[in-house]
Each structure stands twice: as structure tokens, then as C-alpha cells.
Design a protein around this motif. Sequence first.
Motif, mmCIF file in Angstrom:
data_model
loop_
_atom_site.group_PDB
_atom_site.id
_atom_site.type_symbol
_atom_site.label_atom_id
_atom_site.label_comp_id
_atom_site.label_asym_id
_atom_site.label_seq_id
_atom_site.Cartn_x
_atom_site.Cartn_y
_atom_site.Cartn_z
ATOM 1 N N LYS A 58 0.826 -1.206 0.000
ATOM 2 C CA LYS A 58 0.000 0.000 0.000
ATOM 3 C C LYS A 58 0.862 1.258 0.000
ATOM 4 N N THR A 59 0.265 2.350 -0.459
ATOM 5 C CA THR A 59 0.922 3.652 -0.451
ATOM 6 C C THR A 59 0.432 4.461 0.737
ATOM 7 N N PHE A 60 1.372 5.063 1.459
ATOM 8 C CA PHE A 60 1.030 5.924 2.584
ATOM 9 C C PHE A 60 1.586 7.319 2.315
ATOM 10 N N VAL A 61 0.745 8.321 2.479
ATOM 11 C CA VAL A 61 1.164 9.706 2.269
ATOM 12 C C VAL A 61 1.072 10.444 3.595
ATOM 13 N N THR A 62 2.195 11.010 4.025
ATOM 14 C CA THR A 62 2.260 11.757 5.276
ATOM 15 C C THR A 62 2.284 13.248 4.982
ATOM 16 N N SER A 81 18.014 26.913 -12.654
ATOM 17 C CA SER A 81 18.779 26.977 -11.414
ATOM 18 C C SER A 81 17.888 26.914 -10.177
ATOM 19 N N VAL A 82 16.560 26.960 -10.381
ATOM 20 C CA VAL A 82 15.613 26.924 -9.265
ATOM 21 C C VAL A 82 14.558 25.860 -9.555
ATOM 22 N N SER A 83 14.243 25.056 -8.556
ATOM 23 C CA SER A 83 13.220 24.022 -8.740
ATOM 24 C C SER A 83 12.334 23.930 -7.507
ATOM 25 N N LEU A 84 11.171 23.305 -7.694
ATOM 26 C CA LEU A 84 10.201 23.157 -6.612
ATOM 27 C C LEU A 84 9.614 21.755 -6.693
ATOM 28 N N ASN A 85 9.609 21.062 -5.557
ATOM 29 C CA ASN A 85 9.047 19.714 -5.484
ATOM 30 C C ASN A 85 8.004 19.660 -4.378
ATOM 31 N N PRO A 86 6.726 19.547 -4.720
ATOM 32 C CA PRO A 86 5.682 19.515 -3.685
ATOM 33 C C PRO A 86 5.655 18.233 -2.881
ATOM 34 N N TYR A 87 6.332 17.191 -3.367
ATOM 35 C CA TYR A 87 6.296 15.888 -2.690
ATOM 36 C C TYR A 87 7.701 15.325 -2.520
ATOM 37 N N GLY A 111 14.306 1.986 -2.166
ATOM 38 C CA GLY A 111 13.583 0.991 -2.939
ATOM 39 C C GLY A 111 12.086 1.169 -2.851
ATOM 40 N N LEU A 112 11.395 0.175 -2.309
ATOM 41 C CA LEU A 112 9.937 0.240 -2.246
ATOM 42 C C LEU A 112 9.441 1.395 -1.388
ATOM 43 N N ASP A 113 10.189 1.761 -0.331
ATOM 44 C CA ASP A 113 9.768 2.899 0.501
ATOM 45 C C ASP A 113 9.617 4.160 -0.336
ATOM 46 N N PHE A 114 10.526 4.376 -1.292
ATOM 47 C CA PHE A 114 10.499 5.599 -2.101
ATOM 48 C C PHE A 114 9.188 5.753 -2.845
ATOM 49 N N GLU A 115 8.585 4.635 -3.236
ATOM 50 C CA GLU A 115 7.357 4.714 -4.028
ATOM 51 C C GLU A 115 6.097 4.403 -3.223
ATOM 52 N N THR A 116 6.253 4.074 -1.934
ATOM 53 C CA THR A 116 5.084 3.755 -1.115
ATOM 54 C C THR A 116 4.947 4.617 0.132
ATOM 55 N N ARG A 117 6.030 5.255 0.562
ATOM 56 C CA ARG A 117 5.974 6.110 1.749
ATOM 57 C C ARG A 117 6.327 7.531 1.327
ATOM 58 N N LEU A 118 5.287 8.284 1.033
ATOM 59 C CA LEU A 118 5.428 9.610 0.435
ATOM 60 C C LEU A 118 5.174 10.702 1.463
ATOM 61 N N TYR A 119 5.665 11.902 1.140
ATOM 62 C CA TYR A 119 5.452 13.068 1.995
ATOM 63 C C TYR A 119 4.912 14.207 1.138
ATOM 64 N N ALA A 120 3.812 14.781 1.578
ATOM 65 C CA ALA A 120 3.190 15.886 0.862
ATOM 66 C C ALA A 120 3.450 17.184 1.616
ATOM 67 N N GLN A 152 2.136 13.276 -9.641
ATOM 68 C CA GLN A 152 1.962 11.871 -9.300
ATOM 69 C C GLN A 152 0.552 11.646 -8.747
ATOM 70 N N PRO A 153 0.077 10.397 -8.663
ATOM 71 C CA PRO A 153 -1.330 10.124 -8.349
ATOM 72 C C PRO A 153 -1.913 10.845 -7.146
ATOM 73 N N CYS A 154 -1.141 11.005 -6.056
ATOM 74 C CA CYS A 154 -1.716 11.614 -4.853
ATOM 75 C C CYS A 154 -2.063 13.090 -5.044
ATOM 76 N N ASP A 155 -1.551 13.717 -6.109
ATOM 77 C CA ASP A 155 -1.880 15.122 -6.336
ATOM 78 C C ASP A 155 -3.334 15.297 -6.779
ATOM 79 N N ARG A 156 -3.987 14.217 -7.173
ATOM 80 C CA ARG A 156 -5.424 14.306 -7.477
ATOM 81 C C ARG A 156 -6.189 14.760 -6.242
ATOM 82 N N ASP A 157 -5.748 14.313 -5.087
ATOM 83 C CA ASP A 157 -6.417 14.678 -3.840
ATOM 84 C C ASP A 157 -5.832 15.951 -3.229
ATOM 85 N N PHE A 158 -4.509 16.044 -3.172
ATOM 86 C CA PHE A 158 -3.885 17.184 -2.495
ATOM 87 C C PHE A 158 -3.910 18.463 -3.341
ATOM 88 N N GLN A 159 -3.773 18.318 -4.655
ATOM 89 C CA GLN A 159 -3.782 19.462 -5.584
ATOM 90 C C GLN A 159 -2.737 20.519 -5.218
#
Length: 382
Positions: A58-62, A81-87, A111-120, A152-159
Motif C-alpha cells: 500500500k501507499t502511505f502519504v504523510t 537553477s531553481v526548482s520546486l518539489n511539492p512531494y 527501494g519500495l519505501d520511495f514509491e510507497t511512503r510519500l510526503y506531501a 503523481q497520483p496523490c496530487d489528485r487529492d492534495f492538488q
Amino acid sequence: MNHDDDITDADQWVAPPLKAQKGRGAVSNLAGRYEIQTTEAVDDGWWRDEDDNGQPVKTFVTKEFAKSILSRNSSPDLPFSVSLNPYRGCEHGCIYCFARPTHAYLGLSPGLDFETRLYAKVNAAELLRRELASPSYQPSCIALGVNTDAYQPCDRDFQLTRHVLEVLRECEHPVGLITKSSLIERDIDIIAAMAEKQQAVAAVTITTLDHNISRTLEPRAASPTRRLQTIRKLADAGIPVSVSVAPIIPFVTEQELEHVLAAAHEAGATSAGYTVLRLPWEVNPLFQQWLETHFPERAERVMNRIRDMRGGKDYDAEFGSRMHGEGLWADLFRQRFRKTVARLGLDRNSRFHTLDDSRFRKPQVIPPRAKKHGDEQLDFFG
């Protein structure tokens, strides 16, 4: 059998076979390089495939309240030279993702944590507003979605990505979006309005047109066909679109280079770029595990070719060569790319530098809500 004859020598044990998990790129939860202790699974003779309950990971988003939101770099290899990552972390699960090692800083597996344990970073838009309002801030195109895909998929909810774009549109600040998700179509209204003022461009990454390869290489990203449709929709909306053929993987995707460029051009892309596979830190063993799982018959050939382009090593982080490699095979890829874009009439230059930052205006900053008694305790547990 006498108990004295029981297997006690760990050298006689073997690790259980690595297995691909549906919808996931990594085939293990490889320990990060900062871990003091690591564990290794072994087969002591009791391992049975049917013991695996087969349940998907399962995927968990914190939710995370970040302290800053803009990252700066001085790399000569990047057009920004400047970037932004929401997750942090990315559910797309691309096995080749160069950002995987960043999860080691969190005490998690690349590994799997990178794609299943996300931070918003739920305060991304608020932080951006404050940073843009700083008296010392000087406008420069912000690349959105570099380390991890902002769509990525969780942005459908968090926007979060849409909220960030709303701030940039308000300030008339240039932005370049990089994605392999069709979710970007949700924000065409904002991006098209900014593109009309030469303040927005988009790049869609297409690694392969082969759906079978894509399902294991980048399992939760949009399909190759869907990404071509996204290029068409963005282009039809008047948004300049580039195709990023990244990464080129020898004997896995490299034979498709010309086909990907032609398909993207047909869909409406007007510029193109490419990179060859990079294997920094933990990406190297993770990618080799993936190779042995999905392409065991060609794994050695793939790695030998990669080493040919990296001076005999699995990876070389040297500026100037890390993106495209060096040597005979790297030169061949470079020639194929240049000849194809010339034939198709695609621009090889990034559009980031063409964006207009002359109309930038600092945003109004909403003062933070005054804290009431007890808020500190709530914040601590939030």
C-alpha cells in the motif's frame, strides 16, 4: 537426520528469489546508505512461495509542513537553477529515478519505501508566496517536478501543484513543468494562460512506446499512448511542449529513440531532449535487481554497455558527461538524436530560457494566524 547435521552455516543459505510486485518498480526494500544495521533475507529451507499472501504494497502519504520550498543548483547540465518539489518520494515507481537516494536522508529505503511512503508538503503554496515576496528574491524560471513528479497520483487529492501554479500565475512568474502524468491536463487552464504570456512551458517524458516495458520500468506513470495524448492536448491549448526521451537504456529502450521522437513530434511536441541512464548511489543495485528480474538474459550486456559510456564504471557523476555519457556508444546516441530532431524539425534547445520574467510582481503575503493557547501542543502532534 541428527540435530548435529542441521544446517548452521549461513554460507549454505541462499536468499529467496526477488519477485516483481504488481504496480511497483523496485523489487526490494534495499537499505539506504546511511543505515548502521541492515538485514538480509535468506532461505533456510522453509521458504515456500505459497507462504506469501500476495497482498499489494500500500501507499502511505504523510502530510509535512516544510521549512522551505525552493531548491537551487549551479549545475551546468541543467537549463534551470531553481526548482520546486511539492512531494518527497514518487508513486510512479520509475526504477531509474535519480531521486531515489534522497529517501535515505529520511531513514527510509530508496527501494519500495520511495514509491510507497510519500510526503506531501501541504504548505508548499504558502511557502512559495513567502519566498517570492522576499525583498532579495530575483525571478528565474522555476522548474516544477524535478526530483519527484509534481503530478503523481496523490496530487489528485492534495492538488498542491495547482495551488503552486495559482501563486505563480498571480505573480506572473515563469514556470517549466516536467511530468510523465496525464494529470497535468487538469491545470491546462492555468498553464495555457501563462503560456500566452510566454511564462510557461511543459516537458513530457517518454522513455518507451512499449507498454509491456513501461509497466515494469515506470509502473504507475501514464501509459506511453496516454502521454502522447497529453502532448496533443497541451499543444492544442497553445502550450509549448517538449519531449524528454529519458533515460535511454541500452538494449532495453535505446532502439526506440527515433520512434519516440517521431511519435512526440506527430503529437505536437516542438522541441526535444534526452539523457542516458544514470545510476547514482542506491539506484545502481536497485536497477540491477530490476534487470535480473525482468531481463535476466540481457542484464550483463546492458551493464557492460553502461560501463562503456561511464569510463568503465557503473556511474560517473562528472558535470558535462553525467547526462549523456562519453565514448563510442554515447557518441552514437548523440548522433542518432541530432539527426532525428533535424529531420523532424524539432528544437534541441530547452525552452526554459525563453520565458519572460520581466513582468514579475511580488505577491501579497497573508499574515499567519495568531496562535491561541494550546496551539503549540496541537502543532506538535500535527
